[in-house]
Design a protein around this motif. Structure first.
Motif, short mmCIF file in Angstrom:
data_model
loop_
_atom_site.label_atom_id
_atom_site.label_comp_id
_atom_site.label_asym_id
_atom_site.label_seq_id
_atom_site.Cartn_x
_atom_site.Cartn_y
_atom_site.Cartn_z
N ALA A 179 0.53 22.63 7.20
CA ALA A 179 -0.84 22.09 7.11
C ALA A 179 -1.80 23.18 6.63
N GLU A 180 -1.57 24.40 7.12
CA GLU A 180 -2.37 25.57 6.75
C GLU A 180 -2.32 25.85 5.24
N LEU A 198 0.81 -1.22 0.00
CA LEU A 198 0.00 0.00 0.00
C LEU A 198 0.85 1.27 0.00
N GLY A 199 1.87 1.30 0.86
CA GLY A 199 2.72 2.49 0.94
C GLY A 199 3.44 2.77 -0.37
N ILE A 200 4.01 1.72 -0.96
CA ILE A 200 4.74 1.88 -2.22
C ILE A 200 3.79 2.32 -3.34
N LYS A 201 2.61 1.71 -3.41
CA LYS A 201 1.62 2.10 -4.42
C LYS A 201 1.25 3.57 -4.28
N ARG A 202 1.00 3.99 -3.03
CA ARG A 202 0.65 5.41 -2.81
C ARG A 202 1.80 6.33 -3.17
N PHE A 203 3.03 5.89 -2.90
CA PHE A 203 4.17 6.73 -3.27
C PHE A 203 4.22 6.92 -4.78
N PHE A 204 4.02 5.84 -5.51
CA PHE A 204 4.04 5.95 -6.99
C PHE A 204 2.92 6.90 -7.47
N ASN A 205 1.76 6.82 -6.86
CA ASN A 205 0.66 7.74 -7.23
C ASN A 205 1.03 9.19 -6.94
N LEU A 206 1.62 9.41 -5.77
CA LEU A 206 2.02 10.75 -5.35
C LEU A 206 3.05 11.31 -6.32
N ASP A 207 3.95 10.43 -6.74
CA ASP A 207 5.00 10.81 -7.69
C ASP A 207 4.37 11.25 -9.02
N SER A 208 3.42 10.49 -9.53
CA SER A 208 2.74 10.88 -10.79
C SER A 208 2.01 12.21 -10.60
N GLY A 246 -0.67 17.45 -2.40
CA GLY A 246 0.49 16.56 -2.54
C GLY A 246 1.33 16.53 -1.27
N ILE A 247 1.59 17.70 -0.71
CA ILE A 247 2.40 17.78 0.51
C ILE A 247 1.69 17.09 1.67
N LYS A 248 0.37 17.32 1.80
CA LYS A 248 -0.40 16.65 2.87
C LYS A 248 -0.33 15.13 2.74
N ARG A 249 -0.50 14.64 1.51
CA ARG A 249 -0.43 13.19 1.30
C ARG A 249 0.96 12.65 1.59
N PHE A 250 1.99 13.43 1.25
CA PHE A 250 3.35 12.97 1.56
C PHE A 250 3.53 12.82 3.07
N PHE A 251 3.05 13.80 3.83
CA PHE A 251 3.16 13.72 5.29
C PHE A 251 2.41 12.49 5.82
N ASN A 252 1.24 12.20 5.24
CA ASN A 252 0.50 11.00 5.67
C ASN A 252 1.28 9.72 5.35
N LEU A 253 1.82 9.68 4.15
CA LEU A 253 2.59 8.52 3.71
C LEU A 253 3.80 8.31 4.62
N ASP A 254 4.40 9.41 5.01
CA ASP A 254 5.57 9.38 5.90
C ASP A 254 5.18 8.78 7.26
N SER A 255 4.06 9.23 7.83
CA SER A 255 3.60 8.66 9.11
C SER A 255 3.29 7.18 8.96
N MET A 256 2.58 6.85 7.88
CA MET A 256 2.14 5.47 7.64
C MET A 256 3.32 4.51 7.52
N ALA A 257 4.45 5.01 7.01
CA ALA A 257 5.61 4.14 6.76
C ALA A 257 6.18 3.55 8.05
#
Lengths: 114, 114, 114, 114, 114, 114
Positions: F20-21, C25-35, F26-37
């Motif tokens: 966050a403000e 899931l994390g890797i898939k989301r990263f690829f989406n974020l990248d696109s 994209g930045i918000k999703r990256f922060f989520n992905l970072d926590s999730m990892a």
């Protein structure tokens, strides 16, 4: 102009003492290997310190730059020679090295001011 | 053992010619500045090539290593001296440099085999 | 001149498919974020591809350079504009970028030759 | 909130003056080449500053970020556009860029507050 | 699918033998220190290999990735666990790590195929 | 000894709130992905934090080191185990990591002192 070299050396000594206290065999051996790498051998200690300085500049580490600037001055490198080494680091590493070139020039001036 | 130095030099020459053809003023000046950085000055050309080699190793660029190995051999550095420079690069840059140390040692042997 | 862009694209497709199969899931989301990062927004997709190209050059990643070269050509950047971006990357990143400049120039020529 | 941009600019000016005083031909030419890389050409000065900013972020250099933030604001980039460039840098460079994203956002706010 | 792990291991063995022949005390000690760092201690050898793998990925060294993939598989890490480690490396290091993620996934598949 | 961890956490909270403000998707999703990892999965949250710490050390990011030191202590890693991870980072990344090793050791001591 406050002298950041003094602060760096005080911090370095304090934390190296603390790391020695931890007494991790691998870390201790690494520190020995690091010291050994700059001793006279097929290349002189003086030549090796200049290599360490340029490596520190292209890797953009100000503490490492400060350490090797002090060693280079003590080893007898003259300012004109060090400027040449700075230039090699600048050309290899690019404009991203400029903030560290500023730091190196400031540290070299400070090394003479103490 | 096939000689990757020959391939590198042929590719380098071909692409540098192609880049010269593009005739971008900034890029041309950068190439001139790069050549100039290794000429005799307050430091000798020989000393500067060794700085370039160590910078290339810690930044982990095999093509740059090959270029500076050839220049260092031509400038008169002996293998024992180059091994010392390799060791400084290894200690500064860590085990991540080892694949590039392997490459540097292989290239140095190849430089003598031609 | 064999076209390394074809090889790169074939390898990229094959391995991206294999990574998709892993279904992390994390890797898939990263690829989406990248696109998503290169889609039209406050900056155009075209502008963002150029940013991606320069970032790839200063970080010295040939596969990333090839990917963004292809995207930049498709987005309509002209060679003279791309040479300017190459120059910015060269000045920021230094001579250590030169092997990647050679690669970028070769890939750009190849992109036009297919 | 104290303004670190003022400190940066004062330090930058002071040390660039000191470096000019050293009068090393290679270093002087590098500084000229660096300025020249961001002048209007096939790409506009405005576009090139954005390239410089993203390169500085992925290479994780706060001083370089501050410099290019100021140039980008002056060149007319709007905050929403800069946030998009920040996002490209974040995705390319990963979470290790986050501390520099914080710095960039703070510097951008400071640039407007002066 | 030809197996690049075999080539890597053959080259690694050949060049490590050549480096041993050089018999430089500092380099030999560095190699010992490197081996020692992954032995059972306060952390298990298995845990340390995973640390080595992630470090290799964020530093973007394919040879180092191959080495640690093989060690991790032998140490008993399962694919699902390694994918999680790949994901941490990807998030920390960003999209610039993707080509090395492709390499790591391919090498892991190859490690099972021999 | 003043506690830089407190300053770091205050700055991190303030700037993360500001980011966050900005509300960039994209930045918000990256922060989520970072926590999730770093959540429990095939690898435990505890194991992943140690991976994050070593990645931060070899990439030489003090803020990232501070963050992961705090997470590692909270996750239950003991000092002796963390020293082993420090050693892996030191051997992989080389002496250029030493200033960050000093920082890590200081931060670990500070984490216990609060």
């Amino acid at each position: 102009m406050s002298n950041h070299l003094d602060e760096f050396q005080a911090y370095r000594t304090r934390m190296n003492d603390r790391i020695a206290e931890i007494d991790h065999l691998g870390i201790k051996r690494f520190f020995n290997l690091d010291s050994m790498a700059y001793k006279d051998g097929a290349l002189s200690a003086k030549e090796k310190e200049l290599l360490g300085l340029v490596a520190s500049m292209v890797l953009r580490c100000n503490d490492c730059i400060d350490y090797h600037i002090l060693q280079c001055v003590q080893a007898g490198w003259k300012d004109e020679e060090l400027y040449e080494a700075f230039n090699v680091a600048l050309v290899v590493g690019g404009s991203i090295v400029i903030p560290h070139l500023r730091h190196a020039v400031e540290s070299l001036d400070m090394a003479h001011a103490r």
